[in-house]
Enzyme design. Structure first.
Site, PDB file in Angstrom:
ATOM      1  N   GLU A 268      -7.225  -6.980  12.635  1.00 39.74           N
ATOM      2  CA  GLU A 268      -6.121  -6.266  11.995  1.00 39.74           C
ATOM      3  C   GLU A 268      -4.960  -7.240  11.944  1.00 39.74           C
ATOM      4  O   GLU A 268      -4.277  -7.467  12.936  1.00 39.74           O
ATOM      5  CB  GLU A 268      -5.782  -5.004  12.790  1.00 39.74           C
ATOM      6  N   CYS A 302       3.211  -4.309  10.973  1.00 41.78           N
ATOM      7  CA  CYS A 302       2.305  -4.842   9.951  1.00 41.78           C
ATOM      8  C   CYS A 302       2.414  -4.019   8.677  1.00 41.78           C
ATOM      9  O   CYS A 302       2.149  -4.514   7.581  1.00 41.78           O
ATOM     10  CB  CYS A 302       0.863  -4.865  10.460  1.00 41.78           C
TER      11      CYS A 302
END
Length: 507
Positions: A268, A302
């Site tokens: 990720e 993110c």
């Protein structure tokens, strides 16, 4: 050296989490640590909080052995019983949610409501995983051969390594840990060195649950450390799955090390997310969404929005109103309930912000709001709005982990969809429109390179992960459990004959 904050009366609450002046940074059923001693600092004032003794390579080796041994017992426990342990972990986290959220604010720097909300994410995934533990399974499939059945069997991988980043020091571990546990795996966790106190505090809560239920602590092992420990995990064939959250640059190195041993990884990585607002957008929704998406966690998510595409008919109005909203953001100590905006995590992040602003100006951008380091103790920078850059300017295509929002003007749907997709990352995008046809074009092939597609929203309770340079990993969602297990297709012959497939005769 300043006095450690843990000794100050205002921070006596740290002891409620079992923290002290010197903290062991390794847990495998026992607390230990024979490696380097580091100090954790508060990004709001750069004052030292407490010290941590990290793992040595000997500590790491011992922890791996203990975890592998614990797996033999844990894998034999029925999944619903494992789910009950995870449910109890969620309950234990609930009891400490406010004080643990406050530690996240103190050590990471995000505002208090976000810190508490992050712990809530771990609680929520524990609830989800507890229910999921009673539903995991594969189908029984028909066979073309008479007297045969096909059974899809799912089994645990073994040891799951979890490397998490500073920006979500609780939640990302929770997403991985809860699902990994109910699927029959054990875990070894390496949190970010700069949020080691959060890593230790969370592990203490989990360790107490395991101890109270007469289970080996090594089921949820922990090794605080730097790149040496992370590299060891990536290269270790005993780590059956490595989940890594961090930058795309480091993620590439991790992926290569894991692939070199034909291991499994769950990545990720970076994002370069966008909001698109068309001429029919409800601006009362666009403005608060863009504000939080760009400024929340000081732009260190993110999923933070870096690019805002505005139809030419609403561009000027939105820019002016957004500047007004930015001017009302309350800045201060992140654990103060009234504060909406905290510091960047490190001094290095402040330097990165300064370099990015300089590069923005070199590439033709105009800073219409912010752009400076704030005269404030700690690592504070002004939330920043930039206009005038080309949509494909090099700086725009980089992920700058800071509160910098690039605003662009577009003419039509085809143009802006192409601009949205041209970046290397593929995590999330949002659209604001009332045009039903446009919505369905948006969620169709036009957005195949993005995982999260939102209408009128910037956050979502769903599977988390993304495409392209975001890494392709999936955590937390409906079928994410499959990444923590291996599938076998079992053919059962319950007849007294031995027919071959495809009508083959071998006589």
């Amino acid at each position: 050296m300043s006095t450690l904050l843990i000794h100050h009366p205002d921070y006596a609450w740290l002891q409620e989490l079992g923290l002290r002046e010197d903290n062991a940074g390794v847990y495998n059923g026992n607390w230990r640590g024979g490696g380097q001693v580091i100090t954790s600092y508060c990004p709001a004032n750069n004052e030292p909080i407490a010290r941590i003794r990290q793992a040595s390579m000997e500590d790491y080796e011992e922890t791996i052995k203990e975890a592998k041994e614990a797996w033999k017992m844990w894998a034999e426990i029925p999944a619903p019983k494992r789910g009950e342990i995870v449910r109890k972990i969620g309950l234990a986290l609930r009891e400490k949610i406010r004080v643990l959220g406050k530690l996240v604010s103190l050590e990471m720097g995000k505002i208090l409501v976000e810190g508490i909300g992050e712990v809530q994410e771990f609680v929520d995934i524990c609830d989800y995983a507890a229910g999921l533990s009673r539903m995991i399974g594969g189908p029984v499939l028909p066979s073309e051969r008479p007297g045969h059945a096909l059974i899809e069997q799912w089994n645990p991988l073994g040891l799951v390594g979890i490397i998490t980043a500073f920006n979500f020091p609780v939640a990302v571990f929770g997403w991985n840990n809860a699902i990994a546990l109910i699927t029959g795996n054990v875990c070894i966790w390496k949190g970010a060195p700069t949020t080691s106190l959060v890593t230790i505090a969370v592990t203490k809560i989990i360790a107490k649950v395991l101890e109270d239920n007469d289970l080996p602590g090594a089921i949820c092992s922990m090794t605080c450390g730097g790149a040496d420990i992370g590299t060891a995990m990536a290269k270790d064939t005993r780590v059956n799955l490595l989940s890594f959250t961090g930058s795309t640059q480091v993620g590439k190195q991790v992926a290569l090390m894991v692939q070199e041993r034909f291991g499994k990884s769950l990545l990720e990585l970076g994002g370069n997310n966008a909001i698109i607002a068309f001429e029919d957008a409800d601006l009362s929704l666009v403005l608060p969404s863009a504000l939080f998406a760009a400024v929340g966690t000081a732009g260190q998510r993110c999923t933070s929005v870096r690019r805002l595409f505005l139809h030419e008919s609403i561009h000027e109005e939105v820019v002016q109103r957004l500047k007004g909203a930015y001017s009302q953001i309350r800045v201060g100590n992140p654990w103060d309930r009234n504060i909406l905006y905290g510091p960047l995590h490190t001094k290095q992040a402040v330097s990165m912000f300064v370099r990015a602003v300089e590069e923005i100006k070199k590439q033709g951008g105009t800073v219409v709001y912010g752009g400076k380091v704030m005269d404030h103790p700690g690592n504070y920078v002004e939330p920043t709005i930039v206009t005038g850059l080309a949509h494909d300017a090099p700086i725009v295509h980089e992920e700058t982990f800071a509160p910098i929002l690039y605003i662009f003007k577009f003419k039509n749907e085809q143009e802006v969809f192409a601009w949205n997709n041209e970046v290397k990352q593929g995590l999330s995008s949002s659209i604001f429109t009332k045009d039903l046809g446009r919505i369905f074009r948006w969620i169709g092939y036009n957005l195949v390179c993005f995982e999260h597609l939102y209408k009128f929203d910037v956050m979502s309770d769903c599977v988390h992960g993304g495409e392209k340079h975001t890494g392709g990993g999936r955590e937390s969602g409906s079928d994410a459990w499959k990444q923590y297990m291996r599938r076998s297709t079992c053919t059962i012959n319950y007849s007294t004959d031995l027919p071959l497939a495809q009508g083959i005769k071998f006589e």
